[in-house]
Design an enzyme around this catalytic site. Structure first.
Site: not given
Ligand code: PMP
Length: 385
Positions: A147, A321
């Site tokens: 990611n 995140c």
């Protein structure tokens, strides 16, 4: 330039969802006629999501609240259910923070965790994986693609090795979905995490593919929805939205991947040519079509991000995140980069509304910003300027 962190809901997805907020609002567990409509929508959606990843049967799809929950259900659920067979779990060093924190949780609960290192491009070292496999290994978790740096993993080779030892493989497909084809039967993946927002569906919905015969314990206990594996009233509107998003992704993926790959390569070529001492993080070709991840010597990524913010560009230095920690990205450190190198990174992720003019604007603005920041940087020496 930060589509990895969030994507808009596709207007067609929004339209498909609307009736399930306003009129078709029944609970899918209700036995009346309106309940039947909700159940039908839920089961149609399950078929669509199954079709998206070529699952053999719709019942192999369990809807969840998103990728984090799917990762929890896959790894904790499988580990708890199979702990009599063994208590050893293998994950790659470049997994999403949710997987690393799940691994820590398992460790506190009596499991042993091994991490597989990656090479400088972010590809896992298959020989190291082979070395770490033991008699008591019950699960291997390796993402389809990263990611942050977009590196695509050799998942077929991993599942082949795992199958030879009877080990279940989980893969987090969140970064890859909608960008590269996913066929769980061909790839021989046993547990696969999907998220809705990553394919232009609503946030707060996801799914876990559980191959028939693979066992997991539920992690959410309640009324027994989703074959008892994920209790709680199903978010029918959200699930319908996710299913619509999978249909749209299937139609557009090939052309969109080609378009994004061209933009990506155009961006990479220009940045590396124009900006001295700039580098590409991740694999040059085995990378997601929408990902370009750079590193600039003598620069701190956060000041780069803030300067680009002033130019009207929304961009990231790494995973949203993990943005609350001051630590450098664990993914970049796993590649073997020094802390200061990892800190000097910039992550560009493109999406369905990214046009060439946006890329041209970044190419126009970034060199000047880098130059200005380097002049201010205590890390830059005279001869480097
Ligand atoms: N896995 C990967 C690879 C991710 O990028 C993310 C974040 N988008 C997650 C899991 C967690 O997703 P969510 O926060 O939607 O649960």
């Amino acid at each position: 330039m930060d589509y990895q962190a969030s994507k808009p809901v596709d207007p067609a997805v929004f339209e498909a969802m609307k009736p399930f907020f306003l009129k078709k609002f029944a609970n899918a567990s209700s036995l009346h006629y309106d309940g039947d409509i909700a159940t039908q929508a839920l089961e149609d959606s399950r078929k669509k999501v199954a079709n998206f990843i070529n699952a053999a049967e719709p019942r192999e799809i369990i809807f969840t609240s998103g990728a984090t929950e799917s990762n929890n259900l896959a790894i904790i659920g499988h580990a708890m259910r199979n702990k009599r067979k063994g208590k050893h779990v293998i994950v790659s060093e470049v997994e999403h923070i949710s997987i690393h924190n799940i691994a820590k949780y398992l460790q506190k609960n009596g499991f042993e965790i091994s991490k597989i290192p990656v090479d400088f491009n972010g590809i896992i070292k298959l020989d190291k994986l082979k070395e770490k496999i033991r008699e008591d290994t019950i699960l291997i978790s390796v993402q389809l693609a990263n990611n942050e740096i977009g590196t695509i993993q050799p998942i077929e080779e991993i599942t082949k090795m795992a199958r030879e030892h009877g080990i279940v493989v989980h893969s987090d497909a969140v970064a890859a979905e909608g960008l590269i084809p996913i066929d769980v039967q061909q790839l021989k993946i046993d547990l696969l995490t999907l998220s809705s927002n990553d394919i232009y569906g609503p946030r707060g919905v996801g799914a876990l593919y559980i191959r028939k015969g693979v066992t997991v314990n539920p992690i959410i206990i309640g009324g027994g929805q989703e074959r008892g594996l994920r209790s709680g009233t199903e978010d029918v509107a959200g699930i319908v939205g996710m299913a619509k998003a999978t249909e749209l992704a299937q139609i557009s993926m090939t052309a969109e991947a080609k378009r994004l790959t061209e933009l990506r390569d155009y961006l990479i070529k220009n940045i590396l040519e124009i900006i001295p001492k700039s580098h590409l993080n991740g694999h040059p070709t085995k990378r997601l079509p929408n990902n370009a991840h750079f590193r600039f010597d003598y620069i701190e990524g956060e000041s780069l991000l803030l300067s680009l913010k002033d130019e009207g560009i929304s961009i990231a230095t790494g995973s949203a995140c993990s943005s609350k920690t001051l630590e450098p990205s664990h993914t970049l450190i796993s590649l073997g980069l020094l802390h200061e190198e990892a800190h000097g990174s910039l992550e560009v992720t493109m999406g369905q509304y990214t046009k060439k003019e946006h890329i041209d604007y970044l190419i126009e603005v970034l060199p000047g910003v880098v130059e200005r920041l380097r002049k201010l940087s205590p890390l830059t020496s005279e001869e480097d300027m």
